[in-house]
Design a protein around this motif. Structure first.
Motif, PDB file in Angstrom:
ATOM      1  N   ALA A 204       0.838  -1.201   0.000  1.00  0.00           N
ATOM      2  CA  ALA A 204       0.000   0.000   0.000  1.00  0.00           C
ATOM      3  C   ALA A 204       0.870   1.246   0.000  1.00  0.00           C
ATOM      4  O   ALA A 204       2.058   1.203   0.350  1.00  0.00           O
ATOM      5  N   TYR A 205       0.287   2.351  -0.394  1.00  0.00           N
ATOM      6  CA  TYR A 205       0.986   3.633  -0.341  1.00  0.00           C
ATOM      7  C   TYR A 205      -0.020   4.735  -0.034  1.00  0.00           C
ATOM      8  O   TYR A 205      -1.234   4.579  -0.199  1.00  0.00           O
ATOM      9  N   ALA A 206       0.500   5.855   0.452  1.00  0.00           N
ATOM     10  CA  ALA A 206      -0.315   7.046   0.705  1.00  0.00           C
ATOM     11  C   ALA A 206       0.444   8.264   0.212  1.00  0.00           C
ATOM     12  O   ALA A 206       1.671   8.328   0.322  1.00  0.00           O
ATOM     13  N   LEU A 207      -0.278   9.219  -0.345  1.00  0.00           N
ATOM     14  CA  LEU A 207       0.315  10.428  -0.890  1.00  0.00           C
ATOM     15  C   LEU A 207      -0.243  11.647  -0.160  1.00  0.00           C
ATOM     16  O   LEU A 207      -1.427  11.687   0.171  1.00  0.00           O
ATOM     17  N   GLY A 208       0.605  12.639   0.054  1.00  0.00           N
ATOM     18  CA  GLY A 208       0.167  13.874   0.687  1.00  0.00           C
ATOM     19  C   GLY A 208       0.268  13.801   2.200  1.00  0.00           C
ATOM     20  O   GLY A 208       0.232  12.738   2.808  1.00  0.00           O
ATOM     21  N   SER A 209       0.364  14.954   2.809  1.00  0.00           N
ATOM     22  CA  SER A 209       0.523  15.020   4.266  1.00  0.00           C
ATOM     23  C   SER A 209      -0.706  14.507   5.000  1.00  0.00           C
ATOM     24  O   SER A 209      -0.599  13.977   6.115  1.00  0.00           O
ATOM     25  N   ASP A 210      -1.882  14.642   4.400  1.00  0.00           N
ATOM     26  CA  ASP A 210      -3.100  14.162   5.043  1.00  0.00           C
ATOM     27  C   ASP A 210      -3.500  12.766   4.574  1.00  0.00           C
ATOM     28  O   ASP A 210      -4.522  12.228   5.019  1.00  0.00           O
ATOM     29  N   ALA A 211      -2.707  12.170   3.668  1.00  0.00           N
ATOM     30  CA  ALA A 211      -2.921  10.792   3.189  1.00  0.00           C
ATOM     31  C   ALA A 211      -4.317  10.574   2.627  1.00  0.00           C
ATOM     32  O   ALA A 211      -4.898   9.506   2.783  1.00  0.00           O
ATOM     33  N   ARG A 212      -4.863  11.578   1.940  1.00  0.00           N
ATOM     34  CA  ARG A 212      -6.177  11.399   1.325  1.00  0.00           C
ATOM     35  C   ARG A 212      -6.085  10.581   0.046  1.00  0.00           C
ATOM     36  O   ARG A 212      -7.069   9.969  -0.383  1.00  0.00           O
ATOM     37  N   TRP A 213      -4.912  10.571  -0.577  1.00  0.00           N
ATOM     38  CA  TRP A 213      -4.683   9.726  -1.755  1.00  0.00           C
ATOM     39  C   TRP A 213      -4.047   8.417  -1.278  1.00  0.00           C
ATOM     40  O   TRP A 213      -2.986   8.425  -0.670  1.00  0.00           O
ATOM     41  N   THR A 214      -4.687   7.304  -1.554  1.00  0.00           N
ATOM     42  CA  THR A 214      -4.150   5.999  -1.165  1.00  0.00           C
ATOM     43  C   THR A 214      -4.328   5.007  -2.299  1.00  0.00           C
ATOM     44  O   THR A 214      -5.150   5.214  -3.207  1.00  0.00           O
ATOM     45  N   GLY A 215      -3.583   3.936  -2.228  1.00  0.00           N
ATOM     46  CA  GLY A 215      -3.711   2.891  -3.239  1.00  0.00           C
ATOM     47  C   GLY A 215      -2.868   1.688  -2.891  1.00  0.00           C
ATOM     48  O   GLY A 215      -2.228   1.626  -1.842  1.00  0.00           O
ATOM     49  N   VAL A 216      -2.867   0.737  -3.808  1.00  0.00           N
ATOM     50  CA  VAL A 216      -2.121  -0.511  -3.642  1.00  0.00           C
ATOM     51  C   VAL A 216      -1.492  -0.861  -4.982  1.00  0.00           C
ATOM     52  O   VAL A 216      -2.111  -0.680  -6.034  1.00  0.00           O
ATOM     53  N   PHE A 217      -0.241  -1.342  -4.958  1.00  0.00           N
ATOM     54  CA  PHE A 217       0.342  -1.893  -6.178  1.00  0.00           C
ATOM     55  C   PHE A 217       0.825  -3.307  -5.899  1.00  0.00           C
ATOM     56  O   PHE A 217       1.167  -3.660  -4.763  1.00  0.00           O
ATOM     57  N   GLY A 218       0.813  -4.124  -6.936  1.00  0.00           N
ATOM     58  CA  GLY A 218       1.271  -5.496  -6.812  1.00  0.00           C
ATOM     59  C   GLY A 218       1.819  -5.978  -8.132  1.00  0.00           C
ATOM     60  O   GLY A 218       1.449  -5.489  -9.201  1.00  0.00           O
ATOM     61  N   ALA A 219       2.720  -6.961  -8.075  1.00  0.00           N
ATOM     62  CA  ALA A 219       3.295  -7.542  -9.279  1.00  0.00           C
ATOM     63  C   ALA A 219       3.766  -8.949  -8.960  1.00  0.00           C
ATOM     64  O   ALA A 219       4.223  -9.230  -7.845  1.00  0.00           O
ATOM     65  N   GLY A 220       3.663  -9.853  -9.956  1.00  0.00           N
ATOM     66  CA  GLY A 220       4.083 -11.223  -9.709  1.00  0.00           C
ATOM     67  C   GLY A 220       4.023 -12.067 -10.965  1.00  0.00           C
ATOM     68  O   GLY A 220       3.967 -11.565 -12.094  1.00  0.00           O
ATOM     69  N   LEU A 221       3.997 -13.394 -10.762  1.00  0.00           N
ATOM     70  CA  LEU A 221       4.052 -14.349 -11.856  1.00  0.00           C
ATOM     71  C   LEU A 221       3.087 -15.500 -11.584  1.00  0.00           C
ATOM     72  O   LEU A 221       3.020 -16.010 -10.455  1.00  0.00           O
ATOM     73  N   ALA A 222       2.345 -15.897 -12.614  1.00  0.00           N
ATOM     74  CA  ALA A 222       1.438 -17.044 -12.535  1.00  0.00           C
ATOM     75  C   ALA A 222       1.994 -18.190 -13.374  1.00  0.00           C
ATOM     76  O   ALA A 222       2.547 -17.970 -14.460  1.00  0.00           O
ATOM     77  N   ALA A 223       1.836 -19.411 -12.865  1.00  0.00           N
ATOM     78  CA  ALA A 223       2.247 -20.618 -13.587  1.00  0.00           C
ATOM     79  C   ALA A 223       1.068 -21.577 -13.622  1.00  0.00           C
ATOM     80  O   ALA A 223       0.357 -21.729 -12.627  1.00  0.00           O
ATOM     81  N   LEU A 224       0.840 -22.252 -14.755  1.00  0.00           N
ATOM     82  CA  LEU A 224      -0.330 -23.097 -14.877  1.00  0.00           C
ATOM     83  C   LEU A 224      -0.073 -24.296 -15.766  1.00  0.00           C
ATOM     84  O   LEU A 224       0.850 -24.305 -16.584  1.00  0.00           O
ATOM     85  N   ARG A 225      -0.900 -25.305 -15.584  1.00  0.00           N
ATOM     86  CA  ARG A 225      -0.927 -26.469 -16.461  1.00  0.00           C
ATOM     87  C   ARG A 225      -2.023 -26.257 -17.495  1.00  0.00           C
ATOM     88  O   ARG A 225      -3.173 -26.021 -17.158  1.00  0.00           O
TER      89      ARG A 225
END
Length: 324
Positions: A204-225
């Motif tokens: 997660a992350y927050a932007l600004g001194s009052d943290a009114r802007w927030t979000g989440v980033f993610g990255a990875g890899l999937a493997a399948l048959r």
């Protein structure tokens, strides 16, 4: 909506600008991923709070997709609607969270075609050939060099692929997550049937001194048959990533957007529906009730066309054990 975006690239840029400040407001993120019928076999994970807690989550995605393409000996039509209802339960002990999801799929011709055509007309978006075929039909076909490889003309109600997941938090401010997908769906009817696993890092992350802007980033890899009618064309390793950003309108209500990207799920085709990466852009609202239940409502479009559904209505509710 046809911007050229890269979820992983955007996540990497934003990662360098993270405030690193924990905030009291809810991290803004949609539990939305690619709902295309030809993507159900892939263990693409569902985004979630970067610091998950135990509790219940119900996610409903109402998807309408339409693709009609032809090129160099190949023809594909992907036309139908699906309701995916996912019921999740998770348990937390210290920094470890374990969970399970049971998805149910209801597919058919649907009722959204006329409304989606009007939506596209209002915003000057192409209909992708919807007007060339009868409305509210259910038809998934793919022919290659004269051979019919896929031909489905009836929907139904069925169990999708059950998912088991685990999360370990406290790693560089984020969480390492893993998911195993069990092939409980029927691959021949495009209800899943993909045995696979995925691993990713989420923060997660927050932007600004009052943290009114927030979000989440993610990255990875999937493997399948690989399995199902198009198993010889399915990719077995698929990188993915997402980035969300929301603004707190009040302490209880936020508005925001999320982009989810993944590499192509198929190989050896000249059709964009099979050969292109997937990209889903979701925009909408999150509301946290006084009792702690977290509600999300969103609308999904396909900035990377054809490899993702035209339109998805996304609803979710999280509750219990300090729901996020």
């Amino acid at each position: 909506m046809r911007p050229c975006l890269s979820g992983l690239g955007a996540a990497a840029i934003l990662s360098g600008a993270l405030s690193g400040v924990a905030n009291a407001r809810q991290d803004f993120v949609f539990s939305a991923f690619n709902q295309a019928a030809l993507a159900r076999h892939a263990p693409l994970p569902m985004p979630g709070p970067a610091q998950p807690v135990g509790g219940w989550r119900t996610v409903l995605d109402w998807t309408s997709e339409f693709v009609l393409q032809q090129a160099a000996g190949e023809t594909v039509r992907l036309d139908g609607e699906t309701l995916r209802l996912g019921l999740q339960r998770s348990w937390r002990r210290d920094d470890l969270v374990l969970g399970v999801e049971l998805p149910v799929l209801v597919s058919g011709g649907g009722v959204l075609d006329a409304g989606i055509e009007n939506w596209h007309d209002w915003f000057g978006l192409p209909n992708g050939g919807r007007e060339q075929v009868p409305r509210n039909e259910y038809r998934y076909t793919y022919t290659r060099n004269g051979e019919t490889m896929l031909d489905i003309d009836a929907g139904g109600v069925a169990l999708g692929d059950i998912r088991l997941d685990g999360t370990v938090c406290g790693l560089a401010g984020g969480c390492a997550r893993a998911m195993v997908q069990l092939p409980t769906g029927d691959p021949d009817r495009l209800f899943g049937g993909g045995l696979g696993a995925s691993g990713w890092y989420e923060r997660a992350y927050a932007l600004g001194s009052d943290a009114r802007w927030t979000g989440v980033f993610g990255a990875g890899l999937a493997a399948l048959r690989a399995d199902g009618p198009l198993e010889d064309m399915q990719q077995t390793l698929v990188p993915f990533g997402w980035l969300s950003l929301g603004y707190a309108l009040t302490d209880a209500l936020a508005a925001g957007v999320q982009f989810y990207w993944h590499a192509p799920l198929y190989d050896g085709s000249g059709l964009a529906a099979l050969a292109d990466p997937g990209g889903q852009l979701v925009f909408g609202f999150a509301y946290r009730s006084a009792g702690g239940t977290q509600w999300h409502v969103g609308f999904q479009e396909d900035p990377i066309i054809d490899a993702s559904p035209d339109f998805v209505i996304h609803l979710s509710a999280n509750w219990g054990s300090g729901a996020q």
